[in-house]
Design an enzyme around this catalytic site. Structure first.
Site, mmCIF file in Angstrom:
data_model
loop_
_atom_site.group_PDB
_atom_site.id
_atom_site.type_symbol
_atom_site.label_atom_id
_atom_site.label_comp_id
_atom_site.label_asym_id
_atom_site.label_seq_id
_atom_site.Cartn_x
_atom_site.Cartn_y
_atom_site.Cartn_z
ATOM 1 N N GLY A 1 0.774 -1.244 0.000
ATOM 2 C CA GLY A 1 0.000 0.000 0.000
ATOM 3 C C GLY A 1 0.799 1.284 0.000
ATOM 4 N N THR A 2 1.948 1.298 -0.694
ATOM 5 C CA THR A 2 2.675 2.577 -0.737
ATOM 6 C C THR A 2 1.981 3.579 -1.667
ATOM 7 O OG1 THR A 2 4.213 1.947 -2.509
ATOM 8 C CG2 THR A 2 4.885 1.438 -0.249
ATOM 9 N N ASN A 3 1.347 3.097 -2.724
ATOM 10 C CA ASN A 3 0.576 4.028 -3.565
ATOM 11 C C ASN A 3 -0.641 4.551 -2.809
ATOM 12 O OD1 ASN A 3 1.639 4.434 -6.416
ATOM 13 N ND2 ASN A 3 1.907 2.222 -6.129
ATOM 14 N N ASN B 1 -6.110 2.475 -12.655
ATOM 15 C CA ASN B 1 -5.149 1.479 -12.201
ATOM 16 C C ASN B 1 -3.748 2.040 -12.421
ATOM 17 O OD1 ASN B 1 -4.192 -1.130 -11.338
ATOM 18 N ND2 ASN B 1 -3.721 -1.583 -13.476
ATOM 19 N N ALA C 1 8.323 7.294 -8.770
ATOM 20 C CA ALA C 1 7.561 8.011 -9.806
ATOM 21 C C ALA C 1 6.068 7.680 -9.703
ATOM 22 C CB ALA C 1 8.104 7.660 -11.186
ATOM 23 N N ARG D 1 -6.654 -8.592 -8.040
ATOM 24 C CA ARG D 1 -7.786 -9.378 -8.550
ATOM 25 C C ARG D 1 -8.262 -8.749 -9.855
ATOM 26 N NH1 ARG D 1 -7.849 -13.964 -6.802
ATOM 27 N NH2 ARG D 1 -10.003 -14.207 -7.469
ATOM 28 N N HIS E 1 0.311 0.872 -13.084
ATOM 29 C CA HIS E 1 1.115 -0.269 -13.541
ATOM 30 C C HIS E 1 2.568 0.193 -13.697
ATOM 31 C CE1 HIS E 1 1.772 -4.134 -15.495
ATOM 32 N NE2 HIS E 1 2.529 -3.493 -16.369
HETATM 33 C C1 GRF Z 1 2.947 -1.038 -7.737
HETATM 34 O O1 GRF Z 1 4.184 -1.256 -8.340
HETATM 35 C C2 GRF Z 1 1.871 -0.863 -8.767
HETATM 36 O O2 GRF Z 1 2.335 -0.261 -9.945
HETATM 37 C C3 GRF Z 1 1.443 -2.283 -9.057
HETATM 38 O O3 GRF Z 1 1.513 -2.933 -7.813
HETATM 39 C C4 GRF Z 1 2.450 -2.269 -6.966
HETATM 40 C C5 GRF Z 1 1.738 -1.898 -5.714
HETATM 41 O O4 GRF Z 1 2.605 -1.364 -4.741
HETATM 42 N N1 GRF Z 1 0.143 -2.322 -9.639
HETATM 43 P P1 GRF Z 1 2.026 -0.714 -3.419
HETATM 44 O O5 GRF Z 1 1.143 -1.772 -2.755
HETATM 45 O O6 GRF Z 1 1.250 0.492 -3.804
HETATM 46 O O7 GRF Z 1 3.218 -0.392 -2.583
#
Ligand code: GRF
Length: 215
Positions: free
Chosen positions: A14-16, A108, A174, A92, A110
């Protein structure tokens, strides 16, 4: 102006999600997180969400038909008043019906410059291809995996000696910049989906090119 109510879906660290939480902590940011939902009760990102005082839901996918799981997720999102979804490491795939119900309202992220290197083991794929520039993409979700209108991309150099881990770290930094940006563009109504493309209003042309290696 009312802030766009977002549901963030995670399966892991969950860093994003963290980057989106930080962005939404600014009261002038045009979106707020109404629900963090995970299909895994032990997802590390849930602690971050709880720490930020956010509403959290866990819906286990195991032993369920895809339709039932998606219906539960849909119900939880609606109950929380969610208007827009950000997938952030959510592992999922949704049914076509779910994607249709939330059409053009799911983003999403990626870790490649799509349409290159879809699927899993993305950093390994990037290194194996020998490209000098990798990156990350925020796109609008369509039914086929890692496809859909592209909102924002960041280009990141690939260095000699990179490992999948070192490249992943550089790209992740990034990701944390472009996900809040993409969400802001939608929440402000500046990003608009037209067929297979996203049109952005009020942006400017960046100068120059990222050249890798630089000399
Ligand atoms: C990220 O690299 C994202 O691009 C991919 O899964 C990873 C999730 O990382 N879809 P986090 O859980 O947000 O740290």
């Amino acid at each position: 102006m009312a802030r766009l109510k977002v549901g963030v879906l995670i399966s892991g660290r969950g860093t994003n999600l963290g980057a989106l939480i930080d962005a939404c902590a600014d009261p002038t940011f045009p979106a707020e997180i109404a629900l963090v939902l995970s299909n895994k009760g032990d997802a590390k990102g849930l602690a971050r969400a709880r720490g930020a005082g956010l509403k959290v839901a866990v819906i286990d996918h195991r032993g369920k038909a895809r339709e039932s799981f998606d219906a539960e997720v849909d119900a939880a999102l609606r109950a929380a008043g969610v208007e827009f979804i950000c997938l952030a490491g959510f592992m999922r795939l949704f049914t076509a019906a779910f994607v249709e119900r939330w059409y053009n309202r799911i983003l999403n992220i990626h870790p490649s410059l799509l349409p290159s290197f879809k699927g899993l083991h993305v950093h390994e794929q990037t290194l194996a291809a020998g490209v000098r520039i990798g990156g990350c993409t925020v796109h609008v979700l369509r039914f086929a995996m890692d496809t859909g209108p592209i909102v924002v991309q960041a280009a990141v150099p690939v260095l000699d000696g990179d490992t999948p881990e070192s490249l992943a770290d550089r790209i992740l930094a990034a990701e944390h910049k472009i996900y809040p940006l993409a969400l802001r563009l939608f929440a402000e109504g500046r990003a608009r989906v037209e067929g297979d493309h996203v049109r952005i209003s009020g942006s400017y042309e960046p100068e120059g090119a990222l050249i890798s290696p630089p000399a």
